[in-house]
Scaffold this motif. Sequence first.
Motif, PDB file in Angstrom:
ATOM      1  N   VAL A  23       0.845  -1.205   0.000  1.00 32.72           N
ATOM      2  CA  VAL A  23       0.000   0.000   0.000  1.00 32.72           C
ATOM      3  C   VAL A  23       0.875   1.248   0.000  1.00 32.72           C
ATOM      4  CG1 VAL A  23      -1.652   1.327   1.378  1.00 32.72           C
ATOM      5  CG2 VAL A  23      -1.965  -1.122   1.075  1.00 32.72           C
ATOM      6  N   LEU A  24       1.926   1.232   0.800  1.00 29.04           N
ATOM      7  CA  LEU A  24       2.832   2.377   0.849  1.00 29.04           C
ATOM      8  C   LEU A  24       3.468   2.627  -0.516  1.00 29.04           C
ATOM      9  CD1 LEU A  24       4.011   4.486   2.749  1.00 29.04           C
ATOM     10  CD2 LEU A  24       5.867   2.894   3.225  1.00 29.04           C
ATOM     11  N   ARG A  25       3.837   1.560  -1.209  1.00 32.64           N
ATOM     12  CA  ARG A  25       4.429   1.691  -2.540  1.00 32.64           C
ATOM     13  C   ARG A  25       3.425   2.315  -3.519  1.00 32.64           C
ATOM     14  NH1 ARG A  25       5.665  -3.306  -3.226  1.00 32.64           N
ATOM     15  NH2 ARG A  25       7.658  -3.102  -2.192  1.00 32.64           N
ATOM     16  N   GLU A  26       2.175   1.868  -3.456  1.00 32.73           N
ATOM     17  CA  GLU A  26       1.131   2.433  -4.328  1.00 32.73           C
ATOM     18  C   GLU A  26       0.904   3.911  -4.029  1.00 32.73           C
ATOM     19  OE1 GLU A  26      -0.591   1.104  -6.892  1.00 32.73           O
ATOM     20  OE2 GLU A  26       0.637  -0.689  -6.736  1.00 32.73           O
ATOM     21  N   LEU A  27       0.873   4.262  -2.746  1.00 31.65           N
ATOM     22  CA  LEU A  27       0.693   5.664  -2.378  1.00 31.65           C
ATOM     23  C   LEU A  27       1.862   6.522  -2.859  1.00 31.65           C
ATOM     24  CD1 LEU A  27      -0.722   5.350   1.239  1.00 31.65           C
ATOM     25  CD2 LEU A  27      -1.914   6.225  -0.780  1.00 31.65           C
ATOM     26  N   PHE A  57       1.116  12.409  -9.331  1.00 30.22           N
ATOM     27  CA  PHE A  57       0.422  13.680  -9.137  1.00 30.22           C
ATOM     28  C   PHE A  57       1.409  14.842  -9.111  1.00 30.22           C
ATOM     29  CE2 PHE A  57      -1.132  17.100  -6.457  1.00 30.22           C
ATOM     30  CZ  PHE A  57      -2.291  17.437  -7.126  1.00 30.22           C
ATOM     31  N   SER A  58       2.533  14.645  -8.452  1.00 31.27           N
ATOM     32  CA  SER A  58       3.550  15.692  -8.366  1.00 31.27           C
ATOM     33  C   SER A  58       4.085  16.049  -9.752  1.00 31.27           C
ATOM     34  CB  SER A  58       4.686  15.229  -7.455  1.00 31.27           C
ATOM     35  OG  SER A  58       5.669  16.217  -7.359  1.00 31.27           O
ATOM     36  N   ALA A  59       4.348  15.050 -10.579  1.00 33.37           N
ATOM     37  CA  ALA A  59       4.845  15.299 -11.929  1.00 33.37           C
ATOM     38  C   ALA A  59       3.798  16.034 -12.766  1.00 33.37           C
ATOM     39  CB  ALA A  59       5.237  13.982 -12.598  1.00 33.37           C
TER      40      ALA A  59
END
Length: 68
Positions: free
Chosen positions: A30-34, A41-43
């Motif tokens: 889950v952490l990897r997906e987040l 989103f940042s890009a």
Amino acid sequence: MCDETTGETSALLSHAGMQETTAKEPFLAVLRELAQAYHAFSAYSAAHVRQLGLTPAQFDVIATLGNT
């Protein structure tokens, strides 16, 4: 303490360690997906800000001033 003849304590500790590792695996997935979602989103956001002729820092200042 460990039963020298059966090694029960080390077996229990080994089992507990395996449960902890197994419990962490879904969390890490889950952490990897987040992290991947945040990066995408940042890009996308940075590209949009560049189209406006601003740096991300300049955009943050304008957004902060707009929220006050």
